[in-house]
Design a protein around this motif. Structure first.
Motif, PDB file in Angstrom:
ATOM      1  N   GLN A 373      33.118 -18.033  -6.972  1.00 34.74           N
ATOM      2  CA  GLN A 373      33.452 -17.226  -8.146  1.00 34.74           C
ATOM      3  C   GLN A 373      33.813 -15.788  -7.765  1.00 34.74           C
ATOM      4  OE1 GLN A 373      30.286 -17.438 -11.036  1.00 34.74           O
ATOM      5  NE2 GLN A 373      30.054 -19.657 -10.773  1.00 34.74           N
ATOM      6  N   HIS A 374      33.436 -15.384  -6.539  1.00 31.91           N
ATOM      7  CA  HIS A 374      33.606 -13.987  -6.134  1.00 31.91           C
ATOM      8  C   HIS A 374      34.492 -13.816  -4.895  1.00 31.91           C
ATOM      9  CE1 HIS A 374      30.349 -12.843  -8.923  1.00 31.91           C
ATOM     10  NE2 HIS A 374      29.784 -13.978  -8.542  1.00 31.91           N
ATOM     11  N   VAL A 375      34.446 -14.753  -3.960  1.00 30.12           N
ATOM     12  CA  VAL A 375      35.207 -14.628  -2.711  1.00 30.12           C
ATOM     13  C   VAL A 375      35.846 -15.967  -2.376  1.00 30.12           C
ATOM     14  CG1 VAL A 375      33.668 -12.815  -1.834  1.00 30.12           C
ATOM     15  CG2 VAL A 375      33.247 -15.210  -1.203  1.00 30.12           C
ATOM     16  N   THR A 376      36.774 -15.954  -1.423  1.00 29.67           N
ATOM     17  CA  THR A 376      37.455 -17.177  -0.981  1.00 29.67           C
ATOM     18  C   THR A 376      36.951 -17.641   0.372  1.00 29.67           C
ATOM     19  OG1 THR A 376      39.417 -16.376  -2.148  1.00 29.67           O
ATOM     20  CG2 THR A 376      39.742 -18.226  -0.663  1.00 29.67           C
ATOM     21  N   VAL A 377      36.376 -16.722   1.167  1.00 33.35           N
ATOM     22  CA  VAL A 377      35.895 -17.019   2.518  1.00 33.35           C
ATOM     23  C   VAL A 377      34.470 -16.513   2.648  1.00 33.35           C
ATOM     24  CG1 VAL A 377      36.271 -16.646   4.991  1.00 33.35           C
ATOM     25  CG2 VAL A 377      38.228 -16.753   3.446  1.00 33.35           C
ATOM     26  N   CYS A 378      33.612 -17.277   3.315  1.00 37.20           N
ATOM     27  CA  CYS A 378      32.270 -16.766   3.606  1.00 37.20           C
ATOM     28  C   CYS A 378      31.816 -17.245   4.974  1.00 37.20           C
ATOM     29  CB  CYS A 378      31.263 -17.185   2.538  1.00 37.20           C
ATOM     30  SG  CYS A 378      30.878 -18.934   2.526  1.00 37.20           S
ATOM     31  N   LEU A 379      30.986 -16.422   5.608  1.00 34.94           N
ATOM     32  CA  LEU A 379      30.383 -16.768   6.894  1.00 34.94           C
ATOM     33  C   LEU A 379      28.986 -17.322   6.649  1.00 34.94           C
ATOM     34  CD1 LEU A 379      32.765 -14.920   7.729  1.00 34.94           C
ATOM     35  CD2 LEU A 379      31.301 -14.043   9.572  1.00 34.94           C
ATOM     36  N   SER A 380      28.549 -18.222   7.527  1.00 29.43           N
ATOM     37  CA  SER A 380      27.221 -18.808   7.402  1.00 29.43           C
ATOM     38  C   SER A 380      26.482 -18.721   8.732  1.00 29.43           C
ATOM     39  CB  SER A 380      27.316 -20.269   6.947  1.00 29.43           C
ATOM     40  OG  SER A 380      27.545 -21.133   8.045  1.00 29.43           O
ATOM     41  N   PRO A 537      30.077 -18.439  12.839  1.00 30.85           N
ATOM     42  CA  PRO A 537      30.207 -17.638  14.066  1.00 30.85           C
ATOM     43  C   PRO A 537      29.414 -18.173  15.249  1.00 30.85           C
ATOM     44  CG  PRO A 537      29.851 -16.220  12.160  1.00 30.85           C
ATOM     45  CD  PRO A 537      29.641 -17.619  11.688  1.00 30.85           C
ATOM     46  N   PHE A 538      28.262 -18.824  14.998  1.00 34.85           N
ATOM     47  CA  PHE A 538      27.482 -19.361  16.116  1.00 34.85           C
ATOM     48  C   PHE A 538      28.248 -20.431  16.893  1.00 34.85           C
ATOM     49  CE2 PHE A 538      23.748 -17.646  13.786  1.00 34.85           C
ATOM     50  CZ  PHE A 538      23.128 -16.988  14.837  1.00 34.85           C
ATOM     51  N   LEU A 539      29.286 -21.006  16.295  1.00 35.62           N
ATOM     52  CA  LEU A 539      30.044 -22.051  16.981  1.00 35.62           C
ATOM     53  C   LEU A 539      31.278 -21.520  17.700  1.00 35.62           C
ATOM     54  CD1 LEU A 539      29.702 -25.083  14.564  1.00 35.62           C
ATOM     55  CD2 LEU A 539      28.440 -24.553  16.652  1.00 35.62           C
ATOM     56  N   ASP A 540      31.406 -20.210  17.784  1.00 38.49           N
ATOM     57  CA  ASP A 540      32.415 -19.636  18.681  1.00 38.49           C
ATOM     58  C   ASP A 540      32.121 -20.121  20.098  1.00 38.49           C
ATOM     59  OD1 ASP A 540      33.357 -17.505  20.669  1.00 38.49           O
ATOM     60  OD2 ASP A 540      34.312 -16.796  18.820  1.00 38.49           O
ATOM     61  N   GLU A 541      33.155 -20.529  20.810  1.00 42.67           N
ATOM     62  CA  GLU A 541      32.963 -21.076  22.160  1.00 42.67           C
ATOM     63  C   GLU A 541      32.212 -20.107  23.062  1.00 42.67           C
ATOM     64  OE1 GLU A 541      35.584 -22.609  26.007  1.00 42.67           O
ATOM     65  OE2 GLU A 541      36.490 -21.371  24.435  1.00 42.67           O
ATOM     66  N   ARG A 542      32.439 -18.811  22.893  1.00 41.89           N
ATOM     67  CA  ARG A 542      31.772 -17.819  23.739  1.00 41.89           C
ATOM     68  C   ARG A 542      30.277 -17.759  23.442  1.00 41.89           C
ATOM     69  NH1 ARG A 542      35.462 -13.002  21.783  1.00 41.89           N
ATOM     70  NH2 ARG A 542      34.976 -14.165  19.870  1.00 41.89           N
ATOM     71  N   VAL A 543      29.908 -17.933  22.176  1.00 37.50           N
ATOM     72  CA  VAL A 543      28.490 -17.928  21.809  1.00 37.50           C
ATOM     73  C   VAL A 543      27.802 -19.178  22.350  1.00 37.50           C
ATOM     74  CG1 VAL A 543      26.846 -17.845  19.899  1.00 37.50           C
ATOM     75  CG2 VAL A 543      28.985 -16.549  19.762  1.00 37.50           C
ATOM     76  N   ILE A 544      28.473 -20.334  22.226  1.00 39.11           N
ATOM     77  CA  ILE A 544      27.923 -21.578  22.772  1.00 39.11           C
ATOM     78  C   ILE A 544      27.685 -21.431  24.269  1.00 39.11           C
ATOM     79  CG2 ILE A 544      28.421 -24.016  23.228  1.00 39.11           C
ATOM     80  CD1 ILE A 544      30.064 -24.009  20.613  1.00 39.11           C
ATOM     81  N   SER A 545      28.682 -20.917  24.970  1.00 40.76           N
ATOM     82  CA  SER A 545      28.576 -20.756  26.415  1.00 40.76           C
ATOM     83  C   SER A 545      27.447 -19.794  26.772  1.00 40.76           C
ATOM     84  CB  SER A 545      29.912 -20.249  26.970  1.00 40.76           C
ATOM     85  OG  SER A 545      29.849 -20.076  28.361  1.00 40.76           O
ATOM     86  N   PHE A 546      27.354 -18.693  26.046  1.00 37.99           N
ATOM     87  CA  PHE A 546      26.293 -17.717  26.314  1.00 37.99           C
ATOM     88  C   PHE A 546      24.918 -18.337  26.096  1.00 37.99           C
ATOM     89  CE2 PHE A 546      23.243 -14.646  24.643  1.00 37.99           C
ATOM     90  CZ  PHE A 546      23.185 -13.742  25.697  1.00 37.99           C
ATOM     91  N   ALA A 547      24.749 -19.041  24.992  1.00 36.08           N
ATOM     92  CA  ALA A 547      23.441 -19.600  24.653  1.00 36.08           C
ATOM     93  C   ALA A 547      22.964 -20.582  25.716  1.00 36.08           C
ATOM     94  CB  ALA A 547      23.499 -20.282  23.286  1.00 36.08           C
ATOM     95  N   TRP A 548      23.860 -21.431  26.203  1.00 38.74           N
ATOM     96  CA  TRP A 548      23.442 -22.413  27.205  1.00 38.74           C
ATOM     97  C   TRP A 548      23.308 -21.813  28.596  1.00 38.74           C
ATOM     98  CZ3 TRP A 548      21.140 -26.900  26.574  1.00 38.74           C
ATOM     99  CH2 TRP A 548      21.151 -27.438  25.289  1.00 38.74           C
ATOM    100  N   GLY A 549      23.825 -20.597  28.779  1.00 36.08           N
ATOM    101  CA  GLY A 549      23.606 -19.905  30.043  1.00 36.08           C
ATOM    102  C   GLY A 549      22.312 -19.118  30.085  1.00 36.08           C
ATOM    103  N   LEU A 550      21.639 -18.998  28.935  1.00 34.02           N
ATOM    104  CA  LEU A 550      20.362 -18.283  28.890  1.00 34.02           C
ATOM    105  C   LEU A 550      19.244 -19.135  29.470  1.00 34.02           C
ATOM    106  CD1 LEU A 550      20.128 -16.707  25.308  1.00 34.02           C
ATOM    107  CD2 LEU A 550      20.199 -15.448  27.473  1.00 34.02           C
ATOM    108  N   PRO A 551      18.327 -18.556  30.223  1.00 33.32           N
ATOM    109  CA  PRO A 551      17.114 -19.287  30.583  1.00 33.32           C
ATOM    110  C   PRO A 551      16.381 -19.728  29.323  1.00 33.32           C
ATOM    111  CG  PRO A 551      17.303 -17.268  31.869  1.00 33.32           C
ATOM    112  CD  PRO A 551      18.379 -17.215  30.816  1.00 33.32           C
ATOM    113  N   PHE A 552      15.807 -20.917  29.372  1.00 34.02           N
ATOM    114  CA  PHE A 552      15.136 -21.470  28.197  1.00 34.02           C
ATOM    115  C   PHE A 552      14.045 -20.529  27.694  1.00 34.02           C
ATOM    116  CE2 PHE A 552      11.982 -24.435  26.275  1.00 34.02           C
ATOM    117  CZ  PHE A 552      12.774 -24.861  25.214  1.00 34.02           C
TER     118      PHE A 552
END
Length: 652
Positions: A373-380, A537-552
């Motif tokens: 009702q207010h916007v056409t695009v939203c981030l989650s 945004p969490f599914l940006d390829e760079r974010v995916i790559s960064f997350a899996w490169g982090l020590p658990f």
């Protein structure tokens, strides 16, 4: 950017030489998904080959006719229909220009850039350069070859298969049902998996001979409509394993700065639009993180949206309001009554035109309708749990297996019998009205319910089997005449990606199954029903790559998931505003089924209705229903059956 849209089409020898028929088929397929793209639409037909491509457009960037689809490449060789967004289209365009591959640009749409990339580098190489969400169909007029492609994780849907002698594809099953003379048969194996998990996992669909294109793959179809197996153009498992193998230690402060940069960059890229934009804000960690980084990059207040519920145990609107006020967003909230929330249930079979039973589909549909009702695009904030270790099962399963895994199976099953042999109410009374500590520093209320759940999973004979039990919603024998289940990744330990820890293996499997086939389906269909584009945004390829490169240890620490994400959020939002137990985005289905939804459920679960298609076995379903009515909460198993029955009544 073109905008989130709907695509459809097909190839048939029987359509050759009949352009009028091709256009009729294409228009009917496109009209069935007009909600995905109400702004524009068209059909392209190749009568010599018997091919049709159809498109519906939701305009987001370059609102001019220069973004119109189906679109032809400047050289005329390729025709494309494209659903989604390529966020880095401007950098790809610049690369084409620097390399001398740029055509005389007609506009500023990402579709035109995609076509120029295909001409210069080929489809797969262009997709590997692209950051975005998409489902694409490209017809190569010279090679007489149709190529279908889907984004890395599966944000945008794409079905394909055979109807009669035609090869067909579409964003939703509605388009395929619109084909004149189309007939479908429910696939019992797909139904079995839906009853087990609450969704039909890719590559299957609820129909025989109709499939979902797996994320990160390409399918090629020749002019006779013949096709083989999809081929990967990108691999999540390969990317994650490569990043894990190359992990290099960073200090906590360095990791926090790096996450701020990579996630902020993804969010900044996804904030570009020529139409109003906002964000879904639940008040939880992930959506608060996205909104905080959006507001840090915006010169004016970000629009944020929240749904509130009268039932306090299910309401997070107050938390979201506090976060929004602190960040200075322009916040909109809508409180809905139970009657308003329940009113959407009859529409679910239309929105999710494949049986789908994640009950958080209800609040998701409500918040998407409010937001549109207010916007056409939203981030989650979706996908933060899978990438940064947020689900309770990562701790629960690890702790359980550490404590019980070496115990003889017979002893475990005996203990399970004791736990389940005493009613949940009796256990609750024995422990008193208090919370109870479970392994892994988790505290829960109603310990009787948790002991019953524990009893159901204690018979697992491996880590993988324990995970399967935890993600199953109907445990044990399925209520079907023929309960055979096709083999899926969840039930195939040999196919699990190799990871250093049990928790990381579960995270990887969730990313390959639950995330694309449940979470992303839930959001896509609910948003598209309201003609709303959602971005993740969490599914940006760079974010995916960064997350899996982090020590658990930087993702999970001190029994707490998403540790690094939390530390970063504390830079923007006081810790007291966001530190609270994880709460799902749900509604009180358990109580509704015993109250205001009871008549609706009784109708769908009547013995005659259950037996009418010959696939379900009414006896165990009726027994489950009686168990729920007596006070035992088995809402998830029942909701799966109810959503199948509602879908069948609508579509079959």
């Amino acid at each position: 950017m073109t905008g989130v849209c709907g695509v459809a089409g097909g190839i048939s020898l029987g359509w050759r030489g009949d352009l009028a028929r091709l256009r009729q088929v294409g228009e009917q397929m496109a009209d069935a998904i007009i909600h995905r793209g109400p702004d524009d639409g068209d059909v392209w037909g190749g009568a010599d080959e018997g091919i049709v491509l159809a498109h519906r457009r939701l305009s987001i960037l370059d609102l001019s006719p220069a973004g119109h689809q189906p679109m032809s490449s400047a050289c005329g060789r390729y025709i494309v229909v494209f659903n989604g967004e390529i966020y880095n289209w401007a950098s790809i365009r610049a690369e084409l220009e620097q390399a001398g591959h740029a055509p005389a640009w007609r506009g500023h749409s990402d579709t035109e850039v995609l076509l120029a990339g295909i001409v210069a580098w080929g489809l797969a190489a262009t997709l590997r350069r692209a950051r975005g969400m998409f489902a694409i169909a490209v017809w190569d007029r010279r090679e007489r070859m149709l190529s279908l492609a889907r984004d890395r994780i599966g944000e945008k849907p794409l079905y394909y298969g055979r109807i009669g002698d035609a090869f067909v594809f579409a964003s939703e099953l509605k388009s395929l049902r619109a084909i004149p003379g189309a007939e479908f048969q429910t696939d019992p194996g797909s139904l079995a998996l839906m009853l087990r998990y609450g969704y039909v996992p890719a590559p299957l669909s609820i129909y025989r001979n109709i499939f979902k294109l797996p994320p990160g793959t390409l399918l090629q179809v020749n002019a006779r409509g013949e096709f083989g197996e999809p081929e990967p153009w990108w691999s999540f498992a390969g990317t994650a394993q490569q990043r894990v193998a190359g992990r290099s230690p960073m200090s906590d402060a360095e990791a926090m700065d790096a996450l701020d940069e990579v996630l902020g960059s993804a969010i900044g890229e996804q904030m570009v639009a020529d139409v109003p934009l906002g964000a879904l804000l639940s008040g939880g960690l992930d959506s608060s993180m996205v909104v905080a980084l959006m507001q840090a990059r915006s010169a004016k207040p970000v629009r944020t949206f929240t749904i509130g519920f009268a039932e306090g145990a299910y309401d997070e609107a107050a938390h979201a309001k506090v976060v929004a006020a602190h960040l200075g967003t322009e916040h909109t909230e809508l409180y809905v009554s139970p009657d308003q929330a329940r009113a959407i249930i009859p529409r679910l079979a239309d929105m999710y035109d494949e049986p789908f039973a994640d009950s958080s589909q209800i609040p998701t549909a409500l918040v998407c309708a409010l937001t549109r009702q207010h916007v056409t695009v939203c981030l989650s904030g979706d996908a933060g749990d899978e990438l940064f270790g947020g689900y309770n099962r990562y701790f629960w399963a690890t702790s359980l297996w550490r404590r019980f895994g070496k115990m003889p199976l017979g002893l475990r099953r005996g203990a399970a019998g004791i736990f389940s042999g005493i009613s949940a109410d009796a256990w609750n009374s024995a422990f008193g009205a208090c919370s109870w500590a479970l392994p892994g520093r988790l505290r829960v209320s109603n310990p009787g319910d948790k002991l019953h759940k524990l009893a159901e999973v204690m018979g697992a004979d491996s880590e993988e089997a324990l995970y399967r039990e935890l993600v199953s919603q109907w445990r044990g024998a399925l209520p079907m005449r023929d309960p055979g289940e096709p083999k899926t990744l969840v039930a195939d330990p040999a196919a699990w990606p190799g990871m250093p820890s049990y928790a990381e293996r579960m995270m990887a499997v969730d990313t390959l199954t639950y995330l694309p086939d449940d979470i992303l389906v839930k959001v896509d269909r609910a948003a598209m029903a309201a003609s709303l584009e959602t971005r993740v945004p969490f599914l940006d390829e760079r974010v995916i790559s960064f997350a899996w490169g982090l020590p658990f240890e930087q993702k999970v620490r001190n029994g707490q998931g998403k540790w690094l994400l939390r530390q970063l959020l504390y830079r923007y939002v006081p810790q007291t505003m966001v530190d609270r137990p994880k709460q799902g985005f749900g509604v009180p289905i358990e109580h509704w089924l015993r109250g205001p939804l009871r008549e609706w459920a009784e109708d769908l679960l009547s013995p005659d209705q259950l037996a009418s298609d010959g696939l379900l076995d009414p006896a165990p379903i009726r027994a489950m229903w009686e168990k729920h009515l007596s006070g035992r909460n088995v809402q998830y198993a029942l909701w799966n059956v109810l959503m199948y029955q509602a879908w069948r009544r609508r579509w079959a």
